[in-house]
Write a protein that holds these residues in place. Structure first.
Motif, PDB file in Angstrom:
ATOM      1  N   ARG A  54       0.809  -1.124  -0.096  1.00  0.00           N
ATOM      2  CA  ARG A  54      -0.053   0.020  -0.167  1.00  0.00           C
ATOM      3  C   ARG A  54       0.851   1.202   0.083  1.00  0.00           C
ATOM      4  O   ARG A  54       1.762   1.403   0.790  1.00  0.00           O
ATOM      5  N   TYR A  68      -2.234   3.004  -4.539  1.00  0.00           N
ATOM      6  CA  TYR A  68      -1.321   2.155  -3.935  1.00  0.00           C
ATOM      7  C   TYR A  68      -0.366   2.026  -5.208  1.00  0.00           C
ATOM      8  O   TYR A  68      -0.551   2.218  -6.307  1.00  0.00           O
ATOM      9  N   LEU A 101      -3.141  -5.513   9.838  1.00  0.00           N
ATOM     10  CA  LEU A 101      -4.048  -4.698   9.529  1.00  0.00           C
ATOM     11  C   LEU A 101      -4.645  -5.565   8.114  1.00  0.00           C
ATOM     12  O   LEU A 101      -5.676  -6.029   7.711  1.00  0.00           O
ATOM     13  N   HIS A 102      -3.548  -5.950   7.282  1.00  0.00           N
ATOM     14  CA  HIS A 102      -3.987  -7.048   6.088  1.00  0.00           C
ATOM     15  C   HIS A 102      -4.715  -8.142   6.604  1.00  0.00           C
ATOM     16  O   HIS A 102      -5.744  -8.650   5.866  1.00  0.00           O
ATOM     17  N   MET A 105      -8.222  -7.705   7.967  1.00  0.00           N
ATOM     18  CA  MET A 105      -9.182  -7.121   6.652  1.00  0.00           C
ATOM     19  C   MET A 105      -9.552  -8.488   5.664  1.00  0.00           C
ATOM     20  O   MET A 105     -10.767  -8.566   5.364  1.00  0.00           O
ATOM     21  N   GLU A 106      -8.506  -9.306   5.545  1.00  0.00           N
ATOM     22  CA  GLU A 106      -8.771 -10.391   4.805  1.00  0.00           C
ATOM     23  C   GLU A 106      -9.501 -11.632   5.319  1.00  0.00           C
ATOM     24  O   GLU A 106     -10.593 -12.019   4.727  1.00  0.00           O
ATOM     25  N   ARG A 118      -7.948 -14.363  -0.911  1.00  0.00           N
ATOM     26  CA  ARG A 118      -7.380 -12.971   0.078  1.00  0.00           C
ATOM     27  C   ARG A 118      -6.638 -11.993  -0.601  1.00  0.00           C
ATOM     28  O   ARG A 118      -6.415 -11.033   0.040  1.00  0.00           O
ATOM     29  N   TRP A 122      -7.119  -6.319   0.290  1.00  0.00           N
ATOM     30  CA  TRP A 122      -6.831  -5.017   0.494  1.00  0.00           C
ATOM     31  C   TRP A 122      -6.843  -4.088  -0.713  1.00  0.00           C
ATOM     32  O   TRP A 122      -7.063  -2.976  -0.448  1.00  0.00           O
ATOM     33  N   ASP A 123      -6.723  -4.651  -1.569  1.00  0.00           N
ATOM     34  CA  ASP A 123      -6.832  -3.835  -2.887  1.00  0.00           C
ATOM     35  C   ASP A 123      -8.339  -3.482  -3.089  1.00  0.00           C
ATOM     36  O   ASP A 123      -8.711  -2.328  -3.613  1.00  0.00           O
ATOM     37  N   PHE A 125     -10.522  -2.986  -0.652  1.00  0.00           N
ATOM     38  CA  PHE A 125     -10.913  -2.009   0.464  1.00  0.00           C
ATOM     39  C   PHE A 125     -10.147  -0.515  -0.216  1.00  0.00           C
ATOM     40  O   PHE A 125     -10.843   0.496   0.249  1.00  0.00           O
ATOM     41  N   SER A 126      -8.998  -0.570  -0.845  1.00  0.00           N
ATOM     42  CA  SER A 126      -8.440   0.651  -1.096  1.00  0.00           C
ATOM     43  C   SER A 126      -9.278   1.213  -2.225  1.00  0.00           C
ATOM     44  O   SER A 126      -9.488   2.362  -2.421  1.00  0.00           O
ATOM     45  N   LEU A 323      -8.969   1.996  10.841  1.00  0.00           N
ATOM     46  CA  LEU A 323      -9.316   1.975   9.552  1.00  0.00           C
ATOM     47  C   LEU A 323     -10.455   2.967   8.937  1.00  0.00           C
ATOM     48  O   LEU A 323     -10.984   2.747   7.995  1.00  0.00           O
TER      49      LEU A 323
END
Length: 406
Positions: A54, A68, A101-102, A105-106, A118, A122-123, A125-126, A323
């Motif tokens: 990120r 990112y 954090l990753h 979220m996963e 998985r 994160w992508d 969420f971004s 977050l």
């Protein structure tokens, strides 16, 4: 939902399988089936040449994630350091390990049945954070002759129709979002506002639902005040004026993700969902971003219920709140407005959400005594930030009168 990754992409990913082995389309938490077994990343024989880390440029006011970038995988230990440096302006994140954090979220997205792999959690969420600006409005002002009261009556009626058809919650949030846009971009009279609302519900259902009602059913709900031809013409007009842009990331997604990471109890989640749905009735909330509304609803729900928390639950809440990407003044402003709205919900004419969340299934959260005094829990700033709108021409439309036309 296409932009956020929360789409029914299961059939696209399973085209290589036999028909009997294909998985059903993905739905959100309310409609998802049991968790599926997914292939572990350890089973992959090929090692990628690079990893995605990120890089999050943030805005000056509320720290909205913008993007990112790719990092060289040969730089051992520098990936986490670069991420921490990019997140320096977000409170609480400097002391947390990015890998944690990753992982949270996963796990949250997998628990909600929102991902197949998985790697993309994160992508996704971004992308949700980047798209925030597209779902807000610059001002709460409505074009003449509409008022906040007029809009609230239409939304309250749409909530009843939505519940009658047993649509998903995403359909309701998309319906109200399309209605907010259409009221500002399309010139319609008050006599056609109910037709506009039904068309927005019909379009949202086409995007989110598998089964749709017949057009004749929709006309019947409006007491046959409009013909099928009028409904289809309005649908074509709405699509053209909105440039066929029907994407929307509702605050419900942020709420469920945050609640899952924070390990919130069922009562807290239902209370937050009730507060979030109440925000649909108030035009004053259209200027706030979905992630801000979700954070405020969850914080207010915890404040009202006053549950006992263990050290483990407090640690999970600390990770979840890091977050939320929302400044403290903005968060407090939304919480105060939600508290005032919730304290008056029972005595209002537009009380479809209050009745909806007063059942055993929803743990009777709308009838919780703490909601009556929640503005006082927040201090003197709990007074309404905006003046109350006067009753408009649609005052005669009461809750429960789904067959009455406007």
């Amino acid at each position: 939902m296409t932009q956020t990754g929360f789409c029914d992409s299961g059939p696209l990913l399973d085209l290589h399988k036999k028909a009997e082995e294909r998985r059903p389309p993905l739905r959100t938490w309310a409609n998802t089936r049991g968790p599926k077994e997914r292939r572990s990343l350890a089973d992959c024989s090929a090692t990628p040449d690079c990893r995605w880390a990120r890089r999050v440029p943030v805005s000056a006011e509320d720290g909205i994630i913008m993007g990112y970038a790719e990092q060289d995988g040969s730089k051992d230990g520098r990936e986490e350091e670069a991420l921490l440096q990019c997140l320096h302006s977000l409170p609480g994140l400097r002391i947390l390990v990015p890998g944690l954090l990753h992982r949270e979220m996963e796990l949250a997205m997998e628990k909600l049945g929102l991902i197949h792999d998985r790697t993309y959690a994160w992508d996704m969420f971004s992308d949700m954070m980047r798209s925030q600006a597209h779902y807000t409005f610059r001002s709460t002002e409505l074009p003449h002759p509409f008022t906040d009261s007029t809009r609230a009556i239409v939304v309250d009626w749409l909530i009843q129709v939505h519940e009658m058809f047993n649509f998903s919650e995403e359909t309701l949030y998309l319906t109200v979002h399309l209605l907010n846009r259409a009221m500002r971009q399309i010139k319609v009279s008050i006599s056609k506002l109910q037709l506009l609302g039904v068309v927005c519900l019909f379009l949202a259902g086409k995007k989110e639902e598998c089964l749709l009602p017949e057009i004749s059913e929709l006309c019947f709900l409006m007491d046959n005040s409009y013909s099928k031809r009028q409904l289809l013409r309005m649908e074509r007009r709405v699509l053209c004026e909105l440039d066929f842009e029907l994407s929307h990331c509702p605050p419900l997604h942020f709420l469920l993700l945050t609640a899952s990471i924070a390990h919130c109890s069922d009562q807290v989640v239902w209370m937050a969902r009730y507060l979030l749905e109440l925000s649909l009735l108030e035009n004053q909330f259209v200027v706030f971003q979905p992630v801000q509304l979700a954070s405020a609803a969850l914080c207010l729900a915890r404040l009202v219920l006053q549950e006992a928390h263990s050290p483990e639950s407090e640690a999970a809440w600390c990770i979840a709140t890091s977050l939320r990407i929302c400044s403290e003044p903005t968060l407090q402003r939304i919480m105060h407005s939600l508290a005032v709205t919730a304290s008056r919900a029972q005595g209002r004419e537009t009380r479809a959400s209050f009745v909806k969340f007063s059942t055993t299934k929803t743990l009777h959260v709308s009838a919780h005594l703490g909601l009556q005094s929640c503005p006082y829990l927040l201090g003197p700033a709990g007074a309404p930030a905006w003046p109350q709108a006067c009753d408009g021409p649609l005052k005669g439309m009461r809750a429960g009168e789904t067959g009455q036309h406007m």
